[in-house]
Write a protein that holds these residues in place. Structure first.
Motif: not given
Length: 255
Positions: A146-147, A201
């Motif tokens: 997700m990074y 996030t």
């Protein structure tokens, strides 16, 4: 056979063929390309540097906004989904927030998320302010970072840049430069900020960028997309032609 009858039949069969080709090409035009389709050396993490730009004012739809630059920003990545501010299901930007400068949200991936090909096994979607990524099992989820994904609130008051921005589709490689910024909508006193890092996030993790440039570096499935567009128009035009000649063709005699 009369001329009108001939053209009625011609447009009927052209419509059937066009509709079939349009449907098939529409189904396949958004297939994800393989990782080898992309120049992975150009899909690094976005570049963020200090800026000395001062706050400035812009105007859209008769409303005034103040943009406060935070960092210079340069991103090249692969589009996985998007949300248009003027979309049919998006009531937030224009009607509720009176926001006419955040014209589109574009969700992109880069780095190992592209190199691994994990995106081909995933589903992505965007709503008014969020990009969603879904994976079918834990193995796929563990391979996805997700990074190496960002949801970008793209801000511009430039019609030429907006036109380029609206042409981006899933699978395309895009590059834009500008500033990470917060902006204030003076009509309702609302301020939208920006995330200053790629290592977050959830709520508040989106990047807000006032863009200086926007380019589609490489289109995904350009042949299929051109074919789909061409036959979409042919389907419409042949249908109109069929209806016109159906109405003007003389009635067939009954026995």
């Amino acid at each position: 056979m009369t001329a009108s009858g001939f053209f009625e039949r011609l447009f009927k069969y052209l419509f059937i063929v066009s509709a079939c080709v349009a449907g098939i090409s529409q189904f396949y035009k958004d297939d994800w390309p393989e990782p080898s389709y992309y120049d992975l050396s150009q899909l690094d993490e976005p570049l963020q540097t200090e800026t000395d730009r001062e706050p400035f004012s812009i105007e859209a739809n008769g409303l005034a906004y103040t943009v406060k630059p935070k960092f210079e920003y340069d991103l090249q990545g692969v589009v996985v989904s998007y949300s248009n501010a003027d979309g049919f299901t998006n009531i937030w930007h224009h009607k509720r927030w009176r926001d006419f400068i955040n014209v589109r949200d574009v969700c992109v991936i880069w780095g190992k998320n592209v190199a691994s090909g994990v995106y081909k096994s995933m589903r992505f979607s965007s709503d008014s302010w969020t990009c969603w990524a879904a994976w079918p099992n834990q193995e796929i989820g563990a391979a996805f970072s997700m990074y190496a994904l960002s949801n970008n609130h793209i801000v511009t008051d430039n019609d030429d840049l907006k036109a380029k921005l609206m042409q981006a589709e899933p699978g395309d490689v895009i590059r834009f430069t500008g500033v990470l910024a917060e902006y204030t909508n003076h009509a309702i006193g609302y301020t939208r900020g920006t995330s200053p890092t790629r290592n977050d996030t959830g709520q508040g993790a989106c990047e807000t960028i006032y863009i200086d440039s926007f380019d589609i570096v490489k289109k995904a499935n350009p042949g299929l997309r051109k074919l789909a567009k061409t036959f979409n128009w042919l389907t419409l035009l042949s249908f109109i032609g069929f209806v016109v000649f159906f109405l003007i063709a003389p009635a067939k005699p009954r026995y």
